[in-house]
Design a protein around this motif. Structure first.
Motif, PDB file in Angstrom:
ATOM      1  N   VAL A   1     -17.415  10.696 -45.174  1.00 43.61           N
ATOM      2  CA  VAL A   1     -16.198  11.492 -45.170  1.00 43.61           C
ATOM      3  C   VAL A   1     -16.533  12.980 -45.243  1.00 43.61           C
ATOM      4  O   VAL A   1     -15.719  13.834 -44.840  1.00 43.61           O
ATOM      5  N   ASP A   2     -17.725  13.313 -45.732  1.00 41.42           N
ATOM      6  CA  ASP A   2     -18.146  14.713 -45.838  1.00 41.42           C
ATOM      7  C   ASP A   2     -18.933  15.184 -44.625  1.00 41.42           C
ATOM      8  O   ASP A   2     -19.361  16.347 -44.587  1.00 41.42           O
TER       9      ASP A   2
ATOM     10  N   GLN B   1     -19.183   3.263 -49.522  1.00 45.98           N
ATOM     11  CA  GLN B   1     -18.045   3.739 -50.287  1.00 45.98           C
ATOM     12  C   GLN B   1     -16.758   3.410 -49.535  1.00 45.98           C
ATOM     13  O   GLN B   1     -16.733   3.432 -48.302  1.00 45.98           O
TER      14      GLN B   1
ATOM     15  N   ASP C   1     -14.178   5.062 -48.851  1.00 47.10           N
ATOM     16  CA  ASP C   1     -13.753   6.121 -47.940  1.00 47.10           C
ATOM     17  C   ASP C   1     -14.579   6.175 -46.666  1.00 47.10           C
ATOM     18  O   ASP C   1     -14.184   6.833 -45.693  1.00 47.10           O
ATOM     19  N   ASP C   2     -15.764   5.507 -46.678  1.00 46.14           N
ATOM     20  CA  ASP C   2     -16.594   5.519 -45.477  1.00 46.14           C
ATOM     21  C   ASP C   2     -15.931   4.764 -44.319  1.00 46.14           C
ATOM     22  O   ASP C   2     -16.171   5.087 -43.154  1.00 46.14           O
TER      23      ASP C   2
ATOM     24  N   PRO D   1     -12.576   4.419 -43.275  1.00 52.94           N
ATOM     25  CA  PRO D   1     -11.726   5.262 -42.430  1.00 52.94           C
ATOM     26  C   PRO D   1     -12.475   6.437 -41.815  1.00 52.94           C
ATOM     27  O   PRO D   1     -12.095   6.935 -40.747  1.00 52.94           O
ATOM     28  N   ALA D   2     -13.556   6.864 -42.468  1.00 55.65           N
ATOM     29  CA  ALA D   2     -14.348   7.969 -41.911  1.00 55.65           C
ATOM     30  C   ALA D   2     -14.985   7.574 -40.588  1.00 55.65           C
ATOM     31  O   ALA D   2     -15.189   8.428 -39.710  1.00 55.65           O
TER      32      ALA D   2
ATOM     33  N   ASP E   1     -18.368  -2.396 -51.801  1.00 60.40           N
ATOM     34  CA  ASP E   1     -18.785  -1.113 -52.338  1.00 60.40           C
ATOM     35  C   ASP E   1     -20.105  -1.295 -53.080  1.00 60.40           C
ATOM     36  O   ASP E   1     -20.705  -2.387 -53.048  1.00 60.40           O
TER      37      ASP E   1
ATOM     38  N   ASN F   1     -14.267  -4.128 -50.185  1.00 60.79           N
ATOM     39  CA  ASN F   1     -13.567  -2.908 -49.811  1.00 60.79           C
ATOM     40  C   ASN F   1     -12.239  -3.249 -49.144  1.00 60.79           C
ATOM     41  O   ASN F   1     -12.187  -4.111 -48.254  1.00 60.79           O
TER      42      ASN F   1
END
Length: 816
Positions: free
Chosen positions: A522-523, A543, A545-546, A548-549, A571, A577
Motif C-alpha cells: 500500500v506504500d 498484510q 491492506d496488501d 486491495p493494493a 495475515d 484475510n
C-alpha cells in the motif's frame, strides 16, 4: 602456554617442506619494495575509504583461520608469518581472520595477547588490512564451568551455546569484545571488527519434529519471550488473544511453542501457536545480543568499523529450520543501541552445479544490498577441490572461483575474501570432506595446480586496473521487477528463500534486473519506480491492506506475477484475510473456493534430498502463451489442486499428477485495462527433472535452467510484453549472466558463463547502438575491435568491459 610436544613424523615431514619453501620466499620478500602500514578505514559512496592514502580501498584476499583447533587451525607463529607473506605476494590486500575467545581469554579475566599481537604486528608490517571476527556464541570453557545458568538450554539438556537472553552471557560477550577492540584501537591494520558469525536458534541441519530450541529455558528465555509479547501488544492480552485466537488471561500464561506447527491444513493450530511472534522474539533476541557487542566495540574503539557476519545463500530448505538470524533486525537494534553497523559481512558460496541458479552469488548479495541501508562485504566464498555435494564441481574450482569473485564485485559487494588460504586434509576423515579442499595452496603450502595462479592473476588484475577507479561511485541500474519479501512470510522463510533465489536467477539470465522490497504494498509509490512488474515469490501471508493494493498497482500499469502460493490467504498470524477469494478472482482470474495443496514437502525431510519432490505433468493449452512447449513432467516440492480459471482468467497450462488425473490450472493469466497478471500453482523456482531424465545416462543438467527460461520468457516477455535493457543472444547465451553498473563516465558490463560448455554471445541493447560506444576489454586488455558481438566465453568463464558512450546527450538512450 605454547606446546612443547614433539611433532609426529608426518608433522616433521610437513614442516621440513614448509621451511624449504620459507627461505626462497623470504628472499623474494627482501627484494620487494617496502610497504608502510596504512591508517584505518571509513566508508564513502558505498565502498571503503583509506583515510591515510586518501583513496578507495577494495578488499580482496582470503578468509584465513589461524588458531581455532576444532576446525584444524593451529598455525605456529612461523607458519603465520609465512602465510601472510605468501598471501601478500599473491596480491591479497586484506584478510578475514579470527581471534577465538578461548584462545585469547583462556581463563576469566586472564588474556593471552602474544599470538594476537604477533598477527596484528605482522599485518601492519605487510600493509594488510584485517577484518577480525571476535564475536562468538560458543564461550570459553571457564564460562561454561563458572556460569552454567547463562548457557543455553534445550529440551534435551544443556547446549554448548550461550543463552542470548541471559544478562551474564551478554556481559561476558561484550567484555571480551571491548578488551580486544581497546587493545588494537590504534592499529592501522584493523579494517573492521566482525561482532558475530552465524548466530542462530536451532541447528541449521536439525530435522527432528520437535526442535531442540537452543536458547530456551524457564528461568530466562520464557520470561523474556513473554515480556516481548507484552511490549508487542501494548500490554493488552486481549490484543494477543485476538491475533492468536486464544483465551489467555495474562501474558504470564502464554507458553513458548515447542514445535513448528507442521500441519499446514490446521490453520487454527498454526494461529494459536503464536509461532510468527516466536520468530520475531528470536530475531530480536539475537539482534539485542549482537547490539551488546556493537555497543562495547564502539565505546572501546569509536573510530573503527564494525560488522556482523551471516549466511547469505541457502543452508537449509525446510521452514521449521529458520534460524531467525535477520540482518534487518540486527541492523535496527544496533542502531537503537547507539552503535550502528557500518557494513554487513556475508558468508556466501556459489554452487558449481549445472542447472542451479545459485551458480551466481548475486541473489545472496541482493538480500542485503536491497533491504539494508549499509554496504556488504564478502568475508567467505569459494569452491572446493574435494567437493562432495555437487557432482563434478570439484573439477571446476579454478574457473568458478575467478568468475564468482568478479561477479560478486559487479553485484555490489565492496570486497571479497576467498575461503580458505590452505587446504586442511584433516577434514577428509570427518563427515565434511568438502571442507578440506577450499584452499588455493595445499596443506603443505604448495600452490595447487591452476588454482593458485588463477587467483593470483585475478588479484593482480584488480590492482592493475585499478578496480576502485571503476567501482567507486558506481550504481546498479533501476530495477525492472520488484520482488515482495515482507516479514509476514517468516513462517515460510526457508522455502521462500529457495523459490526466490531460483526465480531471481532465471529472470537475470533473461536480462531483467529484479529488486527486493519489504515495505507494505500500500506504500509502494509507482511514480518513484521504473519497475514494470511485481513478483510475489511465495506470499501466502500478507498484510490485509496488501490485497486491495494489488488492484491499485494494476490500475497504475504494473504487471503482477504470483508464484506457487495463492497470495494473501492469511495475515502474519495466520488469520484468514477478509475478501481473499474475491481478490484472487479480481486480480488473477482464479476461483480458489476448492483450492487445496496436493503436495507440500517444505516441512519434513525425506530419506534423501530428491524424495521431497513429487511428479507433476504440465499440459499447455494448444493456443496459449506456452503452446510451443511440449507437455513436460517436472518434480516440484509443492503444487495445488482445485484451482480453476474464473472472472476473465485464462488457463494457459493444466496440470495432472502421474497418480491422479484430476486436472487443475497450473498457469492462469488475466488481462486488465492497463496491466496483466499471471499465477502459477506449482514451484516454478524450486523443482527438479523427472525421474526418467535424472536416472538416464548423462542426466539432465540444464533441465531446470531450460524449463525456467521457457516459462519466464512466456510470462514476462511474451505476455507482459517486457523487454530487458540488455539482452544476450547466441549459442549458450541463455546460460550467461550479465551485470551492468553505471560508472561516473560510462558502464561496467560483466558476463559470466554459468555452464561448463563455452558460449558465443552477442550483446544487444538499443542504447549501445544508438549512442555509439567505445568498449574496453578490462581483463584481456585493449579495446574490443568487434565491440560486443560474438564474444567467446569459456566454460565458467568471465569477461569484463568498460563501455564509454560517445555522447550522453540523449537521456532516453542510456540504461537507467
Amino acid at each position: 602456554m605454547l606446546s612443547t610436544q614433539k611433532p609426529s613424523s608426518r608433522e616433521s615431514k610437513s614442516r621440513t617442506h614448509f621451511f624449504s619453501l620459507t627461505i626462497p620466499l623470504l628472499l623474494l620478500t627482501l627484494c620487494l619494495p617496502p610497504t608502510t602500514a596504512t591508517a584505518g578505514l571509513t566508508i564513502r559512496q558505498g565502498y571503503f575509504w583509506d583515510t591515510d592514502r586518501q583513496e578507495t580501498f577494495i578488499p580482496h584476499g582470503f578468509a584465513y583461520q589461524v588458531w581455532n583447533p576444532p576446525v584444524f587451525a593451529t598455525q605456529t607463529l612461523a607458519e603465520l608469518d609465512y602465510d601472510l607473506e605468501a598471501m601478500q605476494q599473491a596480491h591479497a590486500n586484506s584478510l578475514r581472520v579470527e581471534l577465538v575467545w578461548e584462545s585469547v581469554e583462556p581463563r576469566e579475566g586472564g588474556y593471552r595477547w602474544d599470538q594476537a599481537d604477533h598477527l596484528v604486528k605482522k599485518a601492519e608490517q605487510l600493509g594488510l588490512k584485517l577484518f577480525i571476527l571476535i564475536g562468538y556464541q560458543y564461550p570459553p570453557s571457564w564460562f561454561v564451568a563458572n556460569y552454567p545458568q547463562a548457557m543455553a538450554r534445550t529440551i534435551n539438556g544443556p547446549s554448548p551455546l550461550l543463552n542470548y537472553s541471559h544478562p551474564q552471557a551478554k556481559e561476558a560477550f561484550a567484555r571480551f569484545i571491548a578488551a580486544v577492540c581497546e587493545r588494537y584501537k590504534a592499529s592501522p591494520a584493523i579494517g573492521g571488527w566482525i561482532l558475530g558469525n552465524e548466530f542462530a536458534f536451532y541447528d541449521l541441519w536439525e530435522n527432528a519434529a520437535v526442535k531442540s530450541q537452543v536458547g530456551y529455558d524457564e528461568q530466562t528465555s520464557l520470561p523474556a519471550y513473554r515480556a516481548f509479547l507484552a511490549q508487542t501488544y501494548g500490554g493488552d492480552i486481549e490484543r494477543l488473544n485476538n491475533a492468536w485466537g486464544t483465551t489467555f488471561r495474562d501474558f504470564a500464561e502464554v507458553p513458548m511453542a515447542r514445535a513448528y506447527p507442521e500441519d499446514r491444513g490446521d490453520h487454527q493450530a498454526i494461529r494459536s501457536s503464536g509461532y510468527h511472534d516466536l520468530i520475531q522474539w528470536r530475531k530480536h533476541t539475537i539482534a539485542d545480543f549482537v547490539a551488546a557487542g556493537a555497543k562495547a566495540a564502539k565505546a572501546a574503539a569509536p573510530e573503527q568499523l564494525i560488522s556482523y557476519s551471516m549466511v547469505a545463500g541457502i543452508f537449509n530448505g525446510l521452514d521449521p529450520n529458520y534460524t531467525a538470524e535477520d540482518p534487518q533486525t540486527i541492523s535496527e537494534r544496533c542502531r537503537a543501541a547507539g552503535a550502528p553497523l557500518d557494513f554487513i559481512s556475508l558468508n556466501l558460496y556459489a554452487w558449481a552445479l549445472a542447472g542451479h541458479e545459485l551458480r551466481s552469488l548475486e541473489f545472496g548479495i541482493a538480500k542485503f544490498r536491497d533491504l539494508l541501508d549499509i554496504p556488504v562485504l564478502i568475508t567467505e566464498t569459494g569452491h572446493s577441490s574435494t567437493e562432495t555435494l555437487f557432482p563434478g564441481a570439484a573439477a571446476r574450482q579454478t574457473e568458478a572461483i575467478v568468475s564468482s569473485t568478479w561477479e560478486a564485485m559487479l553485484s555490489g559487494a565492496m570486497g571479497v575474501h576467498l575461503f580458505h588460504w590452505s587446504d586442511r586434509n584433516n577434514f577428509l576423515a570427518t563427515p565434511y570432506p568438502r571442507e578440506a579442499g577450499f584452499g588455493v595452496v595445499d596443506q603443505e603450502r604448495r600452490p595447487k595446480p591452476k588454482v593458485y595462479e588463477a587467483v593470483r592473476t585475478m588479484f593482480q588484475q584488480m590492482e592493475a586496473l585499478p578496480l576502485s577507479r571503476f567501482l567507486a561511485g558506481s550504481q546498479p541500474l533501476e530495477p525492472d521487477i520488484l520482488v515482495y519479501w515482507p516479514h509476514d512470510i517468516d513462517l515460510g522463510w526457508n522455502r521462500t528463500n529457495e523459490e526466490t533465489a531460483s526465480l531471481w536467477g532465471g529472470l537475470r539470465r533473461l536480462g531483467f534486473r529484479p529488486k527486493l522490497i519489504n515495505h507494505p504494498l500500500v506504500d509502494l509509490d509507482t511514480t518513484q519506480s521504473k519497475a514494470k512488474s511485481l513478483l510475489l515469490p511465495r506470499n501466502f501471508q500478507m498484510q490485509p491492506d496488501d490485497l486491495p493494493a494489488l488492484a491499485k498497482l494494476l490500475d497504475h500499469g504494473m504487471h503482477i506475477h504470483a508464484n506457487l502460493d495463492l497470495p494473501g490467504q492469511f495475515d502474519a498470524n495466520h488469520r484468514h484475510n477478509p475478501g481473499w477469494g474475491a481478490a484472487m478472482a479480481k486480480v488473477f482470474g482464479v476461483d480458489v473456493s476448492q483450492a487445496r495443496p496436493a503436495w507440500d514437502s517444505g516441512i519434513r525431510p525425506g530419506p534423501d534430498w530428491s524424495s521431497g519432490y513429487a511428479p507433476l505433468l504440465l499440459n499447455p493449452a494448444p493456443d496459449g502463451i506456452l503452446a510451443q512447449t511440449q507437455p513436460k513432467t517436472v518434480r516440484t516440492w509443492k503444487y495445488w489442486h482445485g484451482v480453476r480459471p474464473a472472472s476473465g482468467g485464462t488457463a494457459q497450462v493444466w496440470s495432472e499428477t502421474e497418480s491422479s488425473l484430476r486436472l487443475s490450472a497450473a498457469l492462469v493469466t488475466k488481462e486488465h485495462p492497463l496491466a496483466r497478471t499471471a499465477l502459477n500453482t506449482f514451484g516454478l523456482g524450486d523443482f527438479i527433472a523427472p525421474s526418467f531424465l535424472m536416472n538416464s545416462p548423462g542426466g539432465a543438467p540444464t533441465f531446470a535452467w531450460d524449463t525456467r527460461t521457457t516459462w519466464l520468457t512466456a510470462i514476462y516477455k511474451n505476455f507482459f510484453g517486457m523487454q530487458p535493457r540488455i539482452e544476450l543472444t547466441g549459442p549458450g547465451a541463455t546460460y550467461v549472466l550479465a551485470d551492468l553498473r553505471r560508472t561516473t563516465n560510462g558502464w561496467l558490463l560483466g558476463l559470466m558463463n554459468e555452464h561448463t560448455e563455452p558460449a558465443l554471445v552477442s550483446v544487444q541493447a538499443d542504447w549501445l547502438l544508438s549512442s555509439g560506444v567505445a568498449v574496453e576489454d578490462l581483463l584481456a586488455g585493449g579495446w574490443a575491435g568487434q565491440g560486443l558481438n560474438r564474444l567467446i566465453l569459456a566454460g565458467d568463464g568471465y569477461r569484463l568491459f568498460h563501455i564509454t558512450p560517445a555522447s550522453q546527450s540523449r537521456e532516453e538512450e542510456q540504461p537507467q
